[in-house]
Design an enzyme around this catalytic site. Sequence first.
Site, mmCIF file in Angstrom:
data_model
loop_
_atom_site.group_PDB
_atom_site.id
_atom_site.type_symbol
_atom_site.label_atom_id
_atom_site.label_comp_id
_atom_site.label_asym_id
_atom_site.label_seq_id
_atom_site.Cartn_x
_atom_site.Cartn_y
_atom_site.Cartn_z
ATOM 1 N N LYS A 87 -80.672 -66.243 19.263
ATOM 2 C CA LYS A 87 -80.414 -67.522 18.979
ATOM 3 C C LYS A 87 -79.222 -68.008 19.351
ATOM 4 O O LYS A 87 -79.089 -69.190 19.348
ATOM 5 C CB LYS A 87 -80.346 -67.210 17.089
ATOM 6 C CG LYS A 87 -81.463 -66.899 16.420
ATOM 7 C CD LYS A 87 -81.374 -66.334 14.990
ATOM 8 C CE LYS A 87 -82.859 -66.479 14.335
ATOM 9 N NZ LYS A 87 -82.705 -66.289 12.800
ATOM 10 N N ASP A 131 -75.815 -63.419 6.708
ATOM 11 C CA ASP A 131 -77.005 -63.207 5.716
ATOM 12 C C ASP A 131 -76.768 -61.961 5.012
ATOM 13 O O ASP A 131 -77.613 -61.390 4.295
ATOM 14 C CB ASP A 131 -78.252 -63.262 6.193
ATOM 15 C CG ASP A 131 -78.462 -62.448 7.306
ATOM 16 O OD1 ASP A 131 -77.672 -61.496 7.272
ATOM 17 O OD2 ASP A 131 -79.616 -62.397 8.030
ATOM 18 N N ASN A 132 -75.696 -61.397 5.121
ATOM 19 C CA ASN A 132 -75.316 -60.103 4.504
ATOM 20 C C ASN A 132 -73.924 -59.676 3.915
ATOM 21 O O ASN A 132 -72.987 -60.385 4.402
ATOM 22 C CB ASN A 132 -75.949 -58.933 5.310
ATOM 23 C CG ASN A 132 -75.094 -58.740 6.609
ATOM 24 O OD1 ASN A 132 -74.079 -57.895 6.499
ATOM 25 N ND2 ASN A 132 -75.235 -59.297 7.576
ATOM 26 N N THR A 135 -71.121 -57.909 6.595
ATOM 27 C CA THR A 135 -70.456 -58.748 7.685
ATOM 28 C C THR A 135 -69.661 -59.768 7.120
ATOM 29 O O THR A 135 -68.402 -59.810 7.439
ATOM 30 C CB THR A 135 -71.634 -59.359 8.319
ATOM 31 O OG1 THR A 135 -72.435 -58.440 8.807
ATOM 32 C CG2 THR A 135 -71.107 -60.160 9.605
ATOM 33 N N CYS A 172 -58.739 -63.137 -1.180
ATOM 34 C CA CYS A 172 -59.852 -62.669 0.095
ATOM 35 C C CYS A 172 -61.060 -62.457 -0.736
ATOM 36 O O CYS A 172 -61.264 -62.238 -1.932
ATOM 37 C CB CYS A 172 -59.345 -61.654 0.844
ATOM 38 S SG CYS A 172 -59.296 -59.939 -0.247
ATOM 39 N N CYS A 190 -83.056 -64.326 0.294
ATOM 40 C CA CYS A 190 -84.225 -65.363 0.932
ATOM 41 C C CYS A 190 -85.382 -64.522 1.089
ATOM 42 O O CYS A 190 -86.546 -65.418 1.029
ATOM 43 C CB CYS A 190 -83.556 -65.839 2.247
ATOM 44 S SG CYS A 190 -82.229 -66.856 2.172
ATOM 45 N N CYS A 248 -53.897 -56.087 -3.064
ATOM 46 C CA CYS A 248 -54.639 -55.983 -1.936
ATOM 47 C C CYS A 248 -54.045 -55.971 -0.619
ATOM 48 O O CYS A 248 -53.032 -56.860 -0.152
ATOM 49 C CB CYS A 248 -55.461 -57.311 -1.931
ATOM 50 S SG CYS A 248 -56.764 -57.365 -0.498
ATOM 51 N N CYS A 251 -55.285 -59.865 1.501
ATOM 52 C CA CYS A 251 -54.751 -60.992 0.984
ATOM 53 C C CYS A 251 -53.337 -60.939 0.394
ATOM 54 O O CYS A 251 -52.610 -61.820 0.127
ATOM 55 C CB CYS A 251 -55.795 -61.806 -0.227
ATOM 56 S SG CYS A 251 -56.281 -60.902 -1.630
#
Length: 419
Positions: A87, A131-132, A135, A172, A190, A248, A251
């Site tokens: 892609k 999509d996860n 990541t 974050c 999906c 944290c 952040c």
Amino acid sequence: MLREAETEARYSRQIRFAPIGTQGQRRLGEASVLVVGAGALGASLAQHMIRAGVGRLRLVDRDYVELSNLHRQTLYDEEDAEAALPKAVAAAAKLRRVNGRARIEAFVADVDRRNAESLAADVDLVLDGTDNAATRLMLSDACFSRGIPLVYGGVAGSGGMTALLVPGDHCCLRCLLGEEETGSDGAPTCDTLGVISPAVEMVAALQAAEALKALTGNRSALRGTWLTLDAWHFAVKEWKLPPPVEPCPYCGWGESAAAARRELAEHGDSVRLSANGERAKEQNATEAALLGVRRAVAAEDVSIADRSESATGNALFGDDREAARLIVLCGRDTFQLALKPSVSLSEWRRRLVAAGCAITADNRYLLRASTAAEERIVIFAEGRALIQGAGEPERAMEIYRHYLSDGTGREADETSVGF
């Protein structure tokens, strides 16, 4: 002079939009943007950035084009699917035809902890097209460590979510999630809900709009909210983003926290005493805002992050270090393993043919083969393998050991490819 005249002519309608103008267009031309994921969201985001005049685009994706992508991934066509092009490669080729002056860097790679920060180095903004959850959380960690704005986006079914997280202004993604990136919690994806293209484009448009505001210096126009939408039933909701969470490690070390620490160092106890009451109020407000967003996420049909990706090897195979590298990817009954990158694609072709596989795609980036049981093996040149159609992790490991192991007991590689 010629370059300026060309820019004015090409982006004339965008320049006439007062919040951007000539100065904003110049900033876009000087900007560098990282798009992680070149699927449905990423393909649309990359187009928006290149067509808007972003000077440098870095595009990273680990997958290849398939026929099932075409209804929603707008950069690709049947030729890309027939050739099984990665892609990132197919997208870069199309984008260069859209804007030949833009600098486009394409990486066929899996984003992990060992390369996330290097990929995000020297960019002004990161767009999430992944999509996860794993990541996304890695991207959030890298962005907040480097002070880079992250534009989150996610879609499933007809719904989606998006937010621009600015280090120093907002907490974050890890604080928003309130949990680690472990396993699957049954959240809709999906793969279970399906997805429609209008929902993708709505989320991508909102992500791109926030990106344009940030890149052109329109900070006062930034939304500052977590937004959910449903394209089918037409519903839009917003929640104000919480500020940084002080404990944290990501952040909590943003610009505002750093400024507070500098002031404390300069003025000592006077600041500490006067700040005690305000700090308690701020902490309560932050916790309330976090709780509000988390409840919103739980109440929606669309998960904040697809939990379909997980490292399943440790749970299923104990001390087997090869199996421990097995990763279940989102959708398509797909499992990923790292290989030794020293073996060339031509050598893999020879081995797979000798083992009785049929080669269904062969290009400079990857090799795709089908087993006698019609399971698919995809080997990428940088040293990754996808096993598709195996059904269960145990079967995926059987396929790996039968077709991809060299018979010496050597483990799957645990190193990632450098850039």
